[in-house]
Design a protein around this motif. Sequence first.
Motif, PDB file in Angstrom:
ATOM      1  N   UNK A  32       0.837  -1.201   0.000  1.00 46.42           N
ATOM      2  CA  UNK A  32       0.000   0.000   0.000  1.00 46.42           C
ATOM      3  C   UNK A  32       0.871   1.249   0.000  1.00 46.42           C
ATOM      4  N   UNK A  33       1.947   1.263   0.806  1.00 49.97           N
ATOM      5  CA  UNK A  33       2.839   2.421   0.845  1.00 49.97           C
ATOM      6  C   UNK A  33       3.442   2.708  -0.524  1.00 49.97           C
ATOM      7  N   UNK A  34       3.806   1.659  -1.251  1.00 50.90           N
ATOM      8  CA  UNK A  34       4.495   1.848  -2.524  1.00 50.90           C
ATOM      9  C   UNK A  34       3.539   2.125  -3.679  1.00 50.90           C
ATOM     10  N   UNK A  35       2.377   1.465  -3.680  1.00 49.07           N
ATOM     11  CA  UNK A  35       1.512   1.515  -4.851  1.00 49.07           C
ATOM     12  C   UNK A  35       0.416   2.568  -4.772  1.00 49.07           C
ATOM     13  N   UNK A  36      -0.066   2.890  -3.576  1.00 44.23           N
ATOM     14  CA  UNK A  36      -1.156   3.862  -3.432  1.00 44.23           C
ATOM     15  C   UNK A  36      -0.516   5.216  -3.153  1.00 44.23           C
ATOM     16  N   UNK A  37      -0.458   6.036  -4.177  1.00 41.41           N
ATOM     17  CA  UNK A  37       0.193   7.343  -4.069  1.00 41.41           C
ATOM     18  C   UNK A  37      -0.814   8.443  -4.337  1.00 41.41           C
ATOM     19  N   UNK A  38      -0.720   9.485  -3.514  1.00 39.95           N
ATOM     20  CA  UNK A  38      -1.648  10.608  -3.652  1.00 39.95           C
ATOM     21  C   UNK A  38      -0.919  11.882  -3.256  1.00 39.95           C
ATOM     22  N   UNK A  39      -0.816  12.819  -4.181  1.00 36.76           N
ATOM     23  CA  UNK A  39      -0.129  14.087  -3.943  1.00 36.76           C
ATOM     24  C   UNK A  39      -1.173  15.184  -3.775  1.00 36.76           C
ATOM     25  N   UNK A  40      -1.271  15.694  -2.553  1.00 34.12           N
ATOM     26  CA  UNK A  40      -2.200  16.791  -2.274  1.00 34.12           C
ATOM     27  C   UNK A  40      -1.496  18.134  -2.418  1.00 34.12           C
ATOM     28  N   UNK A  41      -2.289  19.171  -2.605  1.00 38.01           N
ATOM     29  CA  UNK A  41      -1.717  20.500  -2.724  1.00 38.01           C
ATOM     30  C   UNK A  41      -1.088  20.926  -1.405  1.00 38.01           C
ATOM     31  N   UNK A  42      -1.791  20.671  -0.307  1.00 36.72           N
ATOM     32  CA  UNK A  42      -1.232  20.916   1.023  1.00 36.72           C
ATOM     33  C   UNK A  42      -0.938  19.555   1.635  1.00 36.72           C
ATOM     34  N   UNK A  43       0.312  19.181   1.571  1.00 37.36           N
ATOM     35  CA  UNK A  43       0.672  17.811   1.942  1.00 37.36           C
ATOM     36  C   UNK A  43       0.588  17.589   3.451  1.00 37.36           C
ATOM     37  N   UNK A  44       1.190  18.454   4.256  1.00 40.63           N
ATOM     38  CA  UNK A  44       1.172  18.257   5.694  1.00 40.63           C
ATOM     39  C   UNK A  44       2.204  17.242   6.142  1.00 40.63           C
ATOM     40  N   UNK A  45       1.964  16.656   7.291  1.00 43.74           N
ATOM     41  CA  UNK A  45       2.936  15.768   7.931  1.00 43.74           C
ATOM     42  C   UNK A  45       2.685  14.301   7.630  1.00 43.74           C
ATOM     43  N   UNK A  46       1.494  13.949   7.082  1.00 41.87           N
ATOM     44  CA  UNK A  46       1.092  12.544   6.981  1.00 41.87           C
ATOM     45  C   UNK A  46       0.994  12.118   5.529  1.00 41.87           C
TER      46      UNK A  46
ATOM     47  N   UNK B  43      15.886  21.725   1.742  1.00 40.25           N
ATOM     48  CA  UNK B  43      14.971  22.055   2.827  1.00 40.25           C
ATOM     49  C   UNK B  43      14.800  23.555   2.954  1.00 40.25           C
ATOM     50  N   UNK B  44      15.875  24.278   2.805  1.00 48.45           N
ATOM     51  CA  UNK B  44      15.796  25.735   2.913  1.00 48.45           C
ATOM     52  C   UNK B  44      14.924  26.328   1.802  1.00 48.45           C
ATOM     53  N   UNK B  45      15.016  25.760   0.598  1.00 54.00           N
ATOM     54  CA  UNK B  45      14.248  26.275  -0.536  1.00 54.00           C
ATOM     55  C   UNK B  45      12.845  25.693  -0.619  1.00 54.00           C
ATOM     56  N   UNK B  46      12.455  24.796   0.313  1.00 52.48           N
ATOM     57  CA  UNK B  46      11.125  24.155   0.317  1.00 52.48           C
ATOM     58  C   UNK B  46      10.845  23.462  -1.012  1.00 52.48           C
ATOM     59  N   UNK B  47      11.841  22.701  -1.495  1.00 55.77           N
ATOM     60  CA  UNK B  47      11.634  21.968  -2.741  1.00 55.77           C
ATOM     61  C   UNK B  47      10.632  20.834  -2.539  1.00 55.77           C
ATOM     62  N   UNK B  48      10.050  20.377  -3.643  1.00 57.43           N
ATOM     63  CA  UNK B  48       9.043  19.324  -3.571  1.00 57.43           C
ATOM     64  C   UNK B  48       9.682  18.022  -3.101  1.00 57.43           C
ATOM     65  N   UNK B  49       8.981  17.342  -2.227  1.00 51.69           N
ATOM     66  CA  UNK B  49       9.488  16.082  -1.689  1.00 51.69           C
ATOM     67  C   UNK B  49       9.086  14.931  -2.593  1.00 51.69           C
ATOM     68  N   UNK B  50       9.914  13.914  -2.654  1.00 50.20           N
ATOM     69  CA  UNK B  50       9.555  12.680  -3.347  1.00 50.20           C
ATOM     70  C   UNK B  50       8.558  11.899  -2.496  1.00 50.20           C
ATOM     71  N   UNK B  51       7.952  10.886  -3.107  1.00 54.25           N
ATOM     72  CA  UNK B  51       7.001  10.078  -2.351  1.00 54.25           C
ATOM     73  C   UNK B  51       7.688   9.375  -1.191  1.00 54.25           C
ATOM     74  N   UNK B  52       8.901   8.935  -1.399  1.00 51.81           N
ATOM     75  CA  UNK B  52       9.627   8.293  -0.301  1.00 51.81           C
ATOM     76  C   UNK B  52       9.879   9.278   0.841  1.00 51.81           C
TER      77      UNK B  52
END
Length: 632
Positions: free
Chosen positions: A44-58, A588-597
């Motif tokens: 589920x962690x690897x295959x179910x991916x969902x990118x929200x506009x406001x990602x948050x901590x979870x 981190x300083x530039x708030x670049x987009x995070x990968x799914x991992x």
Amino acid sequence: MTSIAYSSINIQSCAQSAPAQPCWFGELTVIVHHMQRHGVLAAIEEQVRFARRRFGHYDVIDFVAVLFGYAISGERTLEAFYEQMTPWASPFMALFGRDRLPARSTLSRFLASLDQAPVEALRTQFLADLLARPLTSEELPGGLWDRQGDHLLVFDVDGTREAARQRALPQTADRPAPVRRLQQLCAPGYTGRKRGEVVRSRTTILQAHTHHWLASFGNPGNGQYRLELRRALTAIETYAQAIHLPPSRLLVRLDGQYGTRAVLTDLGEMRYVTRGKDYHLLDQAEIQARLCLPPDQPFTLPESGMVRTLYDCPNLPLDGGGKRYRIIVATHPAGTTKSRIGITRDGVVYELFFTNLAPTAFTAADVMALYLHRGSFEPALWDEDLEQDPDRWCSHAPWGQEAWQIISQWIWNLRLELGQQLLAEPVRTTEFAPAHQEQAPGSASGYAPATAASSWKAGRFSGKDFARQPDGTLRCPAGASLVLQERRPEANGSLRLVYGASIRNCRPCPLREQCQWEGHATAKPRQVSLLLHPRAIGEEPLLWRDWSRRRSRRACIQLVRYQRLDVAVHPALVPPCDASSGVLSRAQRAHMRLTFHERRARNERTPTAALVRITLFGIPEAFAAFLGLESM
């Protein structure tokens, strides 16, 4: 601490809070450990991916963990579930390898923002997990064996509806238009006996022998039943391919919602049994002619004692495409009140049933019994409502509600799997219908189409020249009618139908030279006989093999629900460092987009986190060995 002393008892109280573990926490531990061991959560962690506009901590797995716990708990509301789980949030999330528990509002926003792609990926993982560990036995598999000894696998496709009541709101010019929370989720539709103004439909697929759910498809209102049926057939074909069964050995049972010729074209090579609702087919000449002949056999429903008279109409061309259908017409006398099923004509209730099962493998009574046996699908839905109630509202967004219903069915299947390992019950064999015996004359369980004798002399009319009419009579080449005069049982089990004309029509007939033996000197009217031969039917009994649905599943639920459970949280091995004093990277300083991992790692439980030790009591040693649990 205060105490009250009696002669033989001492009662003490303490102001310090010490919440008890929820009764469902032990079952949650067993199921989640089983899923972790087989890599279900990792998939589920690897295959179910969902990118929200406001990602948050979870990430997705954090919210899936909450929904799994909610389905296992059986609590009626998320509020009640959170109240019981909050004191044990750290052990709960540690079971899933996560750190912090998402708040209720965070879960609500996540479900509201879900779209189709992650939900379909979750549905794919649900079916893949079922196929990875099927409940089958090579020596004695489940299924239905017909009278010719062929094996079929039965699936039930049906829909449930959840009705919602809407609050009455004033609608005046000085107020804005009302916005309903369930506007996207529900729509006006058929509510049946449920109170409500709007409904949501859910089409479910059940494997009738293992009682596993295969899929769930929801839509507002009455749903899109043809689209949902096609998706259900795709899931059934995927299941069959995994166990190496061709489509011709699959049998789908459908209710009257699907009982039209247009829907039956979607079934392809699959076998099917469904109640028909195209009652205008009763006016077809072929069916009217069959209704005027003797019935094939009676069918008595044991529960109500109702006796239906069955007329089997095989191989009927009802459309221009060349496809032929087998239609069974069931009749019974009408009661004092209007029948809820069927159509009433002249004091007789007519019911239609469509099937493509071979008449040599299933008699008309077998088809009726097989269709009515789909009533066992209703207890499965009833058990599901009692234990999990997947139709209750978990989200006001369509895809959020869909994700919740998939996870509810997932827990049902896992309970069946673990319960079968716990009880190890063998497959049950039931004689669905006894073996076909030699019938007495006039009491055959099915007749082949009527045949007429050939001409006794060249140039003379034979029985084939007398056309059968929808009213049950025969029409001679001169246009006169022959009516049924006698039904004569033959020694070989056949039934001879004797039709006779009127002498007033035969004497002046210009064609009597070609029709009568005596020619012009005829003194008797013409008679024609038709023979109804008994249909060749396999001699094997109908056998139904399945596993227990309720005992194994409830054994899993009750295993540790009332047993002692010890949960110990040990302090962390290394104190957490202060993130504010660390060195930031340029990303981190530039708030670049995070990968799914990187997104999943934000709430991942670190190896140095507090150690959680859970001790389960009442686990049999064999079951513990299957789960890979450490014994004390």
